[in-house]
Scaffold this motif. Structure first.
Motif, mmCIF file in Angstrom:
data_model
loop_
_atom_site.group_PDB
_atom_site.id
_atom_site.type_symbol
_atom_site.label_atom_id
_atom_site.label_comp_id
_atom_site.label_asym_id
_atom_site.label_seq_id
_atom_site.Cartn_x
_atom_site.Cartn_y
_atom_site.Cartn_z
ATOM 1 N N HIS A 178 0.826 -1.214 0.000
ATOM 2 C CA HIS A 178 0.000 0.000 0.000
ATOM 3 C C HIS A 178 0.858 1.263 0.000
ATOM 4 O O HIS A 178 0.474 2.279 -0.603
ATOM 5 C CB HIS A 178 -0.961 -0.013 1.189
ATOM 6 N N ALA A 179 2.004 1.207 0.654
ATOM 7 C CA ALA A 179 2.904 2.366 0.628
ATOM 8 C C ALA A 179 3.414 2.599 -0.787
ATOM 9 O O ALA A 179 3.475 3.746 -1.256
ATOM 10 C CB ALA A 179 4.069 2.133 1.593
ATOM 11 N N LEU A 180 3.780 1.512 -1.480
ATOM 12 C CA LEU A 180 4.274 1.621 -2.852
ATOM 13 C C LEU A 180 3.195 2.174 -3.775
ATOM 14 O O LEU A 180 3.445 3.122 -4.549
ATOM 15 C CB LEU A 180 4.739 0.255 -3.345
ATOM 16 N N MET A 181 1.989 1.604 -3.716
ATOM 17 C CA MET A 181 0.917 2.040 -4.606
ATOM 18 C C MET A 181 0.485 3.468 -4.296
ATOM 19 O O MET A 181 0.194 4.257 -5.209
ATOM 20 C CB MET A 181 -0.266 1.071 -4.515
ATOM 21 N N SER A 182 0.449 3.829 -3.014
ATOM 22 C CA SER A 182 0.091 5.198 -2.633
ATOM 23 C C SER A 182 1.125 6.190 -3.154
ATOM 24 O O SER A 182 0.780 7.269 -3.652
ATOM 25 C CB SER A 182 -0.024 5.309 -1.107
ATOM 26 N N ALA A 183 2.401 5.829 -3.057
ATOM 27 C CA ALA A 183 3.470 6.701 -3.542
ATOM 28 C C ALA A 183 3.360 6.901 -5.050
ATOM 29 O O ALA A 183 3.512 8.027 -5.552
ATOM 30 C CB ALA A 183 4.826 6.107 -3.180
ATOM 31 N N ILE A 184 3.095 5.811 -5.768
ATOM 32 C CA ILE A 184 2.942 5.903 -7.222
ATOM 33 C C ILE A 184 1.746 6.784 -7.577
ATOM 34 O O ILE A 184 1.818 7.608 -8.505
ATOM 35 C CB ILE A 184 2.784 4.502 -7.837
#
Length: 315
Positions: A178-184
């Motif tokens: 979720h951190a990765l997708m939110s950052a993207i």
């Protein structure tokens, strides 16, 4: 059931990562073609590109499903890495999907069973209200529930709140996804605003209008109107013989009885298992068209098997 699995154990062969790598190469190639068409400047080519990208985003989730079972590549880390990347276009956490999906396999046919993608009337029992049923179909095809859940999980993780049923290791992996997708998402939105570009809209947001209903349609036949109050996989799950094209596009999801019968069997071997299990299926269709036609047939409470025998006969 255990004896039958032992009897058919010869079907199981080692994982051949080259097959999955080829699937990934085809996926990337088709997405590249879709992107090129969107950027071509032609309205018609742009429309085709958007549709192609949407179809491939949905196809990517079927490949993600193979990776979460650990049958795509021989390496556990390789499956996880690829699985995380495959889920980004539709904001599907590999770790969350894997944890929920494994529980689904263990609990199917019991009151504790839950799907990762919850469409409300998950298995087609109906509410009795036509208006309510229409709204449920809209809810299913738009996948609004999934994206709302994505935001809810992001908020919970940001607040340090635990997720029900998830162990610490799964929580860490879900937080990572979720951190990765939110950052993207944030970088994409900020970049689009700063550069006054609509590229992300045409390459990501609009194709989701294709990917979401297509993904819902791929999943629909799995257990829809089957006998989900029994643990017998031949009665709580459906298989569809289908064509080579649909078998590729759904990545073997059409052989769903076989998948639940041997969850760790590589996808490429499900067709062989399907032939070995011939005659045992209670819910079976020769084509996807036959299945979807059956949805508009007689009283839905009538077991599908009674109608399949008629609808599957050569015309």
């Amino acid at each position: 059931m255990v004896d039958l699995r032992k009897e058919l154990g010869h079907i199981r062969r080692p994982i051949d990562g080259r097959i999955f790598a080829l699937k990934l190469a085809v996926l990337c190639s088709l997405i590249s073609v879709g992107v090129a068409l969107v950027l071509s400047g032609s309205v018609w080519r742009m429309a085709v590109g958007i549709i192609l990208c949407g179809l491939m985003y949905a196809h990517a989730i079927e490949l993600q499903h193979e990776a979460l079972h650990g049958t795509g590549l021989r390496s556990r880390r390789g499956n996880a890495l690829v699985g995380v990347l495959l889920g980004i276009p539709m904001l599907i956490s590999f770790a969350a999907y894997r944890a929920a999906h494994m529980r689904h396999h263990r609990r199917l046919g019991t009151p504790e069973n839950r799907e990762f993608f919850d469409y409300g009337d998950q298995y087609g029992f109906g509410s009795g209200s036509k208006v309510h049923d229409v709204l449920l179909w809209i809810y299913r095809f738009s996948m609004i529930g999934h994206y709302v859940n994505f935001l809810v999980v992001c908020v919970k993780l940001a607040a340090g709140r635990p997720l029900p049923d998830e162990k610490p290791a799964a929580m860490r992996a879900i937080r990572r996804d979720h951190a990765l997708m939110s950052a993207i998402l944030i970088v994409t939105v900020v970049t689009s605003v700063v550069t006054h570009s609509l590229l992300a809209v045409w390459l990501w947001l609009v194709p989701l209008a294709i990917a979401n209903p297509v993904h819902a349609l791929i999943e629909l036949p799995e257990h829809y109107r089957c006998q989900t109050d029994t643990t017998d996989v031949f009665r709580n799950t459906r298989s569809i013989r289908s064509t080579w094209l649909m078998t590729w596009f759904t990545n073997g999801n059409n052989f769903h009885v076989e998948h639940h019968f041997m969850p760790s069997l590589p996808i490429a071997q499900l067709g062989e298992l399907h032939l070995a299990l011939a005659g045992r299926h209670h819910y079976y269709h020769r084509t996807y068209r036959g299945f979807f036609r059956s949805l508009f047939g007689p009283d839905p409470s009538v077991p599908y098997s009674e109608r399949v025998l008629l609808s599957s006969q050569p015309r």
